[in-house]
Scaffold this motif. Sequence first.
Motif, PDB file in Angstrom:
ATOM      1  N   ALA A 141       0.841  -1.214   0.000  1.00 44.05           N
ATOM      2  CA  ALA A 141       0.000   0.000   0.000  1.00 44.05           C
ATOM      3  C   ALA A 141       0.872   1.259   0.000  1.00 44.05           C
ATOM      4  O   ALA A 141       0.526   2.275  -0.602  1.00 44.05           O
ATOM      5  CB  ALA A 141      -0.933  -0.002   1.209  1.00 44.05           C
ATOM      6  N   MET A 142       2.029   1.180   0.660  1.00 44.49           N
ATOM      7  CA  MET A 142       2.960   2.326   0.673  1.00 44.49           C
ATOM      8  C   MET A 142       3.458   2.616  -0.734  1.00 44.49           C
ATOM      9  O   MET A 142       3.543   3.769  -1.158  1.00 44.49           O
ATOM     10  CB  MET A 142       4.222   1.956   1.481  1.00 44.49           C
ATOM     11  N   VAL A 143       3.817   1.536  -1.439  1.00 46.65           N
ATOM     12  CA  VAL A 143       4.352   1.684  -2.796  1.00 46.65           C
ATOM     13  C   VAL A 143       3.258   2.247  -3.703  1.00 46.65           C
ATOM     14  O   VAL A 143       3.495   3.184  -4.483  1.00 46.65           O
ATOM     15  CB  VAL A 143       4.859   0.317  -3.320  1.00 46.65           C
ATOM     16  N   ARG A 150       0.467  12.771  -7.380  1.00 44.65           N
ATOM     17  CA  ARG A 150       0.896  13.904  -6.543  1.00 44.65           C
ATOM     18  C   ARG A 150       2.070  13.597  -5.620  1.00 44.65           C
ATOM     19  O   ARG A 150       2.639  14.491  -5.002  1.00 44.65           O
ATOM     20  CB  ARG A 150      -0.281  14.464  -5.752  1.00 44.65           C
ATOM     21  N   PHE A 151       2.454  12.311  -5.513  1.00 46.88           N
ATOM     22  CA  PHE A 151       3.585  11.966  -4.642  1.00 46.88           C
ATOM     23  C   PHE A 151       4.797  11.429  -5.401  1.00 46.88           C
ATOM     24  O   PHE A 151       5.904  11.409  -4.868  1.00 46.88           O
ATOM     25  CB  PHE A 151       3.157  10.906  -3.621  1.00 46.88           C
ATOM     26  N   ARG A 152       4.572  10.900  -6.621  1.00 47.75           N
ATOM     27  CA  ARG A 152       5.612  10.034  -7.207  1.00 47.75           C
ATOM     28  C   ARG A 152       6.945  10.724  -7.456  1.00 47.75           C
ATOM     29  O   ARG A 152       7.986  10.083  -7.289  1.00 47.75           O
ATOM     30  CB  ARG A 152       5.093   9.297  -8.436  1.00 47.75           C
ATOM     31  N   ASP A 153       6.942  12.002  -7.818  1.00 50.74           N
ATOM     32  CA  ASP A 153       8.237  12.646  -8.088  1.00 50.74           C
ATOM     33  C   ASP A 153       9.093  12.713  -6.826  1.00 50.74           C
ATOM     34  O   ASP A 153      10.308  12.533  -6.868  1.00 50.74           O
ATOM     35  CB  ASP A 153       8.025  14.060  -8.638  1.00 50.74           C
ATOM     36  N   LYS A 154       8.417  12.982  -5.700  1.00 53.60           N
ATOM     37  CA  LYS A 154       9.174  13.111  -4.438  1.00 53.60           C
ATOM     38  C   LYS A 154       9.581  11.751  -3.861  1.00 53.60           C
ATOM     39  O   LYS A 154      10.574  11.660  -3.148  1.00 53.60           O
ATOM     40  CB  LYS A 154       8.322  13.831  -3.398  1.00 53.60           C
ATOM     41  N   ALA A 156       9.801   8.563  -5.560  1.00 56.08           N
ATOM     42  CA  ALA A 156      10.334   7.482  -6.416  1.00 56.08           C
ATOM     43  C   ALA A 156      11.693   6.980  -5.924  1.00 56.08           C
ATOM     44  O   ALA A 156      11.966   5.775  -5.940  1.00 56.08           O
ATOM     45  CB  ALA A 156      10.435   7.963  -7.853  1.00 56.08           C
ATOM     46  N   LYS A 157      12.528   7.905  -5.431  1.00 56.46           N
ATOM     47  CA  LYS A 157      13.887   7.493  -5.037  1.00 56.46           C
ATOM     48  C   LYS A 157      13.942   6.977  -3.595  1.00 56.46           C
ATOM     49  O   LYS A 157      14.941   6.416  -3.175  1.00 56.46           O
ATOM     50  CB  LYS A 157      14.835   8.690  -5.170  1.00 56.46           C
ATOM     51  N   ARG A 208       8.671   6.014   7.697  1.00 59.02           N
ATOM     52  CA  ARG A 208       9.432   7.214   8.113  1.00 59.02           C
ATOM     53  C   ARG A 208      10.103   7.951   6.955  1.00 59.02           C
ATOM     54  O   ARG A 208       9.886   9.145   6.798  1.00 59.02           O
ATOM     55  CB  ARG A 208      10.499   6.875   9.147  1.00 59.02           C
ATOM     56  N   PRO A 209      10.896   7.221   6.138  1.00 56.74           N
ATOM     57  CA  PRO A 209      11.585   7.959   5.073  1.00 56.74           C
ATOM     58  C   PRO A 209      10.622   8.577   4.066  1.00 56.74           C
ATOM     59  O   PRO A 209      10.917   9.638   3.513  1.00 56.74           O
ATOM     60  CB  PRO A 209      12.450   6.888   4.399  1.00 56.74           C
ATOM     61  N   LEU A 210       9.475   7.944   3.844  1.00 54.19           N
ATOM     62  CA  LEU A 210       8.505   8.480   2.879  1.00 54.19           C
ATOM     63  C   LEU A 210       7.899   9.770   3.430  1.00 54.19           C
ATOM     64  O   LEU A 210       7.840  10.800   2.742  1.00 54.19           O
ATOM     65  CB  LEU A 210       7.399   7.459   2.591  1.00 54.19           C
ATOM     66  N   LEU A 211       7.468   9.720   4.686  1.00 56.67           N
ATOM     67  CA  LEU A 211       6.852  10.919   5.281  1.00 56.67           C
ATOM     68  C   LEU A 211       7.872  12.051   5.351  1.00 56.67           C
ATOM     69  O   LEU A 211       7.537  13.220   5.129  1.00 56.67           O
ATOM     70  CB  LEU A 211       6.289  10.604   6.673  1.00 56.67           C
TER      71      LEU A 211
END
Length: 257
Positions: A141-143, A150-154, A156-157, A208-211
């Motif tokens: 679900a995170m992926v 609206r999130f993918r550019d930030k 993806a890495k 954590r890293p995603l947020l």
Amino acid sequence: MASWDPAQYLKFEDQRARPAVDLLGRVDVTVPGDIVDLGCGAGNITRLVAQRFPGRGILGVDSSPEMLAKARAALPGARFVEGDIARFAPPAPPALIFSNAALHWLDDHAALFPALLGRLARGGVLAVQMPRNHGAPSHTAMVEVSRMPRFRDKLAKVVRESPVAAPAAYYDVLAPHAARIDLWETEYLHVLEGESPVVEWTMGTALRPLLAALDGEGERAEFLEAYATRVAAAYPKAADGKTPFPFRRLFLVATAR
Ligand SMILES: C[S@@+](CC[C@H](N)C(=O)[O-])C[C@H]1O[C@@H](n2cnc3c(N)ncnc32)[C@H](O)[C@@H]1O
């Protein structure tokens, strides 16, 4: 890297300690030398390792100053150093390198695992537990949400889709250097309490890293809402209001030649 919040991580201290106890149950250390806990975190598991092998020097290594501050307070008799596991070089070959729920944060396991085995004393033991729940909804679900326009550019890495390989891949890289290998997987059924406990669980770790890569509370709230909706559908509450949460983990105990 996003900083660790020991309080959030330790909300599920009992459930997170269980695999470390199961791993320790399969470890026997017969040669002299110190014990190293890689990615020791808040030191609560380091304490269990120290109790299991009394009289040995204990060294904890972690990259998080927040976690290390807790660890030093929890276990004053041990030595804790700030550092990157990828560059870990012990002062003398240890008898045991132990690592619970940490090595999935590092890349290139095909090089890392034989390198760790190679740092041990002859007959020393590498004992590792890593979550391998990345195919389950808590992680897919995170992926999925991180791929939303609206999130993918930030993200993806930052997103780590499958950081832990299948058990046989670890056998293949360790077998040429090991006298003995014990490898297994366990799927626990954690029973969690609270309104959105699976979200609380991943907020202490994989989220954590995603947020941290998102901008501001508004964007984080939007991400969390989309994630929480998917997770609530995937992990319904039982009749008693608790949430059963299946969670798969990989274990390995390898003895150095
Ligand atoms: C999920 S916590 C586990 C902590 C502890 N082993 C336990 O079982 O409670 C993962 C820990 O690994 C540490 N960590 C992650 N990547 C690291 C790296 N490259 N070098 C050192 N520590 C790292 C984090 O700072 C964090 O404290």
